[in-house]
Design a protein around this motif. Structure first.
Motif, mmCIF file in Angstrom:
data_model
loop_
_atom_site.group_PDB
_atom_site.id
_atom_site.type_symbol
_atom_site.label_atom_id
_atom_site.label_comp_id
_atom_site.label_asym_id
_atom_site.label_seq_id
_atom_site.Cartn_x
_atom_site.Cartn_y
_atom_site.Cartn_z
ATOM 1 N N TRP A 108 16.208 0.823 20.034
ATOM 2 C CA TRP A 108 17.304 0.271 19.242
ATOM 3 C C TRP A 108 17.053 -1.203 18.952
ATOM 4 C CZ3 TRP A 108 20.773 -3.627 20.704
ATOM 5 C CH2 TRP A 108 21.823 -3.860 19.805
ATOM 6 N N LEU A 109 17.318 -1.620 17.697
ATOM 7 C CA LEU A 109 17.050 -2.999 17.292
ATOM 8 C C LEU A 109 18.319 -3.812 17.037
ATOM 9 C CD1 LEU A 109 14.145 -2.417 14.741
ATOM 10 C CD2 LEU A 109 13.973 -3.026 17.177
ATOM 11 N N ALA A 110 19.198 -3.273 16.212
ATOM 12 C CA ALA A 110 20.360 -4.058 15.794
ATOM 13 C C ALA A 110 21.444 -3.131 15.275
ATOM 14 C CB ALA A 110 19.968 -5.061 14.708
ATOM 15 N N HIS A 111 22.679 -3.654 15.277
ATOM 16 C CA HIS A 111 23.829 -2.866 14.837
ATOM 17 C C HIS A 111 24.818 -3.757 14.109
ATOM 18 C CE1 HIS A 111 26.620 0.548 15.046
ATOM 19 N NE2 HIS A 111 27.574 -0.326 15.284
ATOM 20 N N ILE A 112 25.446 -3.196 13.080
ATOM 21 C CA ILE A 112 26.506 -3.892 12.385
ATOM 22 C C ILE A 112 27.692 -2.942 12.255
ATOM 23 C CG2 ILE A 112 25.645 -3.300 10.060
ATOM 24 C CD1 ILE A 112 26.527 -6.206 9.260
ATOM 25 N N SER A 113 28.865 -3.453 12.569
ATOM 26 C CA SER A 113 30.053 -2.610 12.580
ATOM 27 C C SER A 113 30.821 -2.738 11.271
ATOM 28 C CB SER A 113 30.958 -2.999 13.748
ATOM 29 O OG SER A 113 31.517 -4.286 13.505
ATOM 30 N N SER A 114 31.869 -1.940 11.164
ATOM 31 C CA SER A 114 32.668 -1.948 9.938
ATOM 32 C C SER A 114 33.347 -3.297 9.719
ATOM 33 C CB SER A 114 33.711 -0.835 9.987
ATOM 34 O OG SER A 114 34.528 -0.977 11.134
ATOM 35 N N ASN A 115 33.669 -3.991 10.822
ATOM 36 C CA ASN A 115 34.298 -5.313 10.672
ATOM 37 C C ASN A 115 33.282 -6.444 10.752
ATOM 38 O OD1 ASN A 115 33.671 -5.263 13.336
ATOM 39 N ND2 ASN A 115 35.756 -5.489 14.104
ATOM 40 N N ASP A 116 32.008 -6.091 10.513
ATOM 41 C CA ASP A 116 30.917 -7.057 10.384
ATOM 42 C C ASP A 116 30.485 -7.692 11.704
ATOM 43 O OD1 ASP A 116 29.924 -9.847 8.334
ATOM 44 O OD2 ASP A 116 29.180 -7.790 8.283
ATOM 45 N N GLU A 117 30.869 -7.097 12.812
ATOM 46 C CA GLU A 117 30.351 -7.568 14.093
ATOM 47 C C GLU A 117 28.902 -7.108 14.231
ATOM 48 O OE1 GLU A 117 34.458 -7.728 16.743
ATOM 49 O OE2 GLU A 117 32.910 -6.241 17.198
ATOM 50 N N LYS A 118 28.071 -7.978 14.779
ATOM 51 C CA LYS A 118 26.647 -7.708 14.865
ATOM 52 C C LYS A 118 26.167 -7.812 16.307
ATOM 53 C CE LYS A 118 26.525 -9.887 10.386
ATOM 54 N NZ LYS A 118 26.335 -11.153 9.657
#
Lengths: 108, 121
Positions: B49-59
């Motif tokens: 896993w490298l990176a994630h972005i949520s619906s409310n733009d949390e990273k």
């Protein structure tokens, strides 16, 4: 960071049951997901939240999770089940998604 | 029908910057509780896993690669972009984007087909 372990390989005869383990510190308190990956393909979710199956996944795939071990069980194994299987958890303390090292299931 | 599709260069040189785009359809990147991650796989190796972005733009980023990664999204164009700087041959592999719909209990329910990236001079 949270570490999960899996056996590198599991071999099973057709029609028998394969059990793939995923070990981690108190993993029973985590939500564990399992993915199947065949050569040259993207992974596919086969079990989520320890024991739920997405639509379209055969009932032969089941999961359990307790203590320090989560288990993916494949009943009545078929040749098409030969693949790599990965467990995955979410580490809340770091907001990281953690994958296990994978287990290669060979159907004899 | 939910789909994700990765795109980007097949070959990059060492020290160059890699930009990958994940174009999604069948859902909106602004849908509640929807997030997209980038996950890679070196040849013959495990998923990482490298990176994630949520619906409310949390990273969130993999700790060991945090200084090299930037994830962002363009909701109007249904795209999630991953930028990885200072590429090295060890970064060679397949790069996937994958969706989570819901919280951590749902898993990555849809994946792209992956895009192969080779780092070589």
């Amino acid at each position: 960071s949270y570490v999960v372990t899996q056996p590198p390989s599991v071999s099973v005869a057709p029609g028998q049951t394969a059990r793939i383990t995923c070990g981690g510190d108190n993993i029973g308190s985590e939500s564990v997901h399992w993915y199947q990956q065949k050569p040259g393909q993207a992974p596919m979710l086969v079990v989520y939240d320890d024991s739920d199956r997405p639509s379209g996944i055969p009932e032969r795939f089941s999961g359990s999770n307790s203590g320090n071990t989560a288990t993916l069980t494949i009943s009545r194994v078929e040749a098409e089940d030969e693949a790599d299987y990965y467990c995955q958890v979410w580490e809340s303390s770091s907001d990281h998604y953690v994958f296990g090292p994978g287990t290669k299931v060979t159907v004899l | 029908q939910v789909t994700l599709k990765e795109s980007g260069p097949v070959l990059v040189k060492p020290t160059e910057t890699l930009t990958l785009t994940c174009t999604v359809s069948g859902f909106s990147l602004s849908d509640a509780s929807v997030g997209v991650s980038w996950i890679r796989q070196s040849p013959g190796k495990a998923l990482e896993w490298l990176a994630h972005i949520s619906s409310n733009d949390e990273k969130s980023y993999r700790t060991s690669l945090k200084s090299r990664l930037t994830i962002s999204k363009d909701t109007s164009n249904s795209q999630v972009v991953l930028v990885m700087t200072n590429m090295d041959p060890v970064d060679t592999g397949a790069y996937y984007c994958a969706r989570i719909s819901g919280d951590y209990r749902t898993g990555f329910d849809y994946w792209g087909q992956g895009t192969l990236v080779t780092v070589s001079s």
